[in-house]
Scaffold this active site. Structure first.
Site, PDB file in Angstrom:
ATOM      1  N   LYS A 266      33.800 -25.870  93.190  1.00  0.00           N
ATOM      2  CA  LYS A 266      32.914 -26.061  92.049  1.00  0.00           C
ATOM      3  C   LYS A 266      31.711 -26.892  92.480  1.00  0.00           C
ATOM      4  O   LYS A 266      31.773 -27.636  93.456  1.00  0.00           O
ATOM      5  CB  LYS A 266      33.654 -26.739  90.881  1.00  0.00           C
ATOM      6  CG  LYS A 266      34.134 -28.170  91.152  1.00  0.00           C
ATOM      7  CD  LYS A 266      34.935 -28.674  89.969  1.00  0.00           C
ATOM      8  CE  LYS A 266      35.429 -30.103  90.178  1.00  0.00           C
ATOM      9  NZ  LYS A 266      34.352 -31.102  90.127  1.00  0.00           N
TER      10      LYS A 266
ATOM     11  N   ASP B 195      39.766 -32.440  92.403  1.00  0.00           N
ATOM     12  CA  ASP B 195      38.977 -33.195  93.387  1.00  0.00           C
ATOM     13  C   ASP B 195      39.771 -34.240  94.174  1.00  0.00           C
ATOM     14  O   ASP B 195      39.258 -35.330  94.469  1.00  0.00           O
ATOM     15  CB  ASP B 195      37.799 -33.885  92.699  1.00  0.00           C
ATOM     16  CG  ASP B 195      36.792 -32.896  92.142  1.00  0.00           C
ATOM     17  OD1 ASP B 195      37.021 -31.674  92.268  1.00  0.00           O
ATOM     18  OD2 ASP B 195      35.785 -33.330  91.556  1.00  0.00           O
TER      19      ASP B 195
ATOM     20  N   CYS C  68      35.182 -35.765  86.340  1.00  0.00           N
ATOM     21  CA  CYS C  68      35.549 -34.366  86.576  1.00  0.00           C
ATOM     22  C   CYS C  68      36.826 -33.961  85.845  1.00  0.00           C
ATOM     23  O   CYS C  68      36.929 -32.822  85.373  1.00  0.00           O
ATOM     24  CB  CYS C  68      35.673 -34.100  88.068  1.00  0.00           C
ATOM     25  SG  CYS C  68      34.097 -34.262  88.946  1.00  0.00           S
TER      26      CYS C  68
END
Length: 232
Positions: free
Chosen positions: A141, A32, A174
């Site tokens: 995702k 991310d 995450c």
């Protein structure tokens, strides 16, 4: 395409003890590193979350990825990215709908609907400094874990990956979710402590690093990764 490569085993200095990794079976899992979370004008910046450490984290990711590519390791990007109709968000009956930060902030601020972590938005793109290169893999995702509802496991198995170096944001959300998910699938998890950035108070960073070192894997640093890779 070269899926099976010649072994190149190196010793990586890490905590709680050094670990041997095969660079030909190693992937850097870049979690991310998107405009949303590390760039001025992204979601975190707009709503006042601290991104002051992002510059250093971006630079360490850049250094690691450059060395890993040269060593023949795989670079796998994860990015939070909903379809424009949010059909993969889970909807109001899903806890993801009520807790995932992008969805929460867009519902609270309707003027931003569709502008955060949504396919086609600037916000969901990997930051300019770390743009994917030919041969890298990008996995979209819709949950905190990169293994939830994605083909990440299949991709790693396709490339015969065993060792995963985890970088990115957020350390305690995450990154941690993906790392523990990989642990349960028997990938060897190694977190690069200065190439990740938490969301929340400093205690969250310390807690998640302790969890990895004591229970889920190993913790190393950017310089230690570069030293190990240079001995290839």
């Amino acid at each position: 395409m070269d899926f099976i490569k010649t072994s190149r085993v190196v010793t990586l200095h890490s905590k709680p003890e050094p670990v041997e990794i095969d660079l030909s079976r190693t992937a850097v899992i870049v979690v991310d590193m998107q405009n949303a979370f590390v760039s001025k004008g992204g979601m975190f910046d707009i709503f006042g979350w601290d991104i002051s450490a992002a510059e250093g984290v971006i630079e360490n990711n850049r250094r690691i990825m450059e060395a890993a590519r040269e060593a023949g390791s795989k670079i796998v990007y994860l990015k939070m990215s909903y379809d424009a109709d949010y059909s993969n968000s889970g909807g109001p009956e899903s806890p993801n709908w009520h807790k995932e930060l992008g969805l929460v902030m867009m519902r609270k601020n309707p003027e931003y609907w569709g502008k955060f972590v949504t396919r086609g938005s600037w916000d969901e793109e990997i930051c300019e400094e770390l743009k994917p290169q030919p041969g890298d893999v990008v996995v979209r995702k819709q949950r905190y874990s990169g293994f939830a509802g994605t083909n990440l496991d299949l991709i790693l198995k396709t490339y015969n990956i065993k060792y995963c170096l985890y970088t990115g944001v957020a350390t305690n959300v995450c990154v941690e979710s993906t790392l523990s998910g990989g642990f349960f699938l028997d990938y060897w998890p190694i977190r690069v402590s200065d190439a990740v950035n938490p969301n929340g108070p400093p205690a969250t960073r310390e807690a998640t690093l302790w969890n990895v070192e004591a229970l889920f894997g190993w913790v190393t640093t950017t310089d230690d990764v570069l030293r190990a890779v240079s001995k290839k």
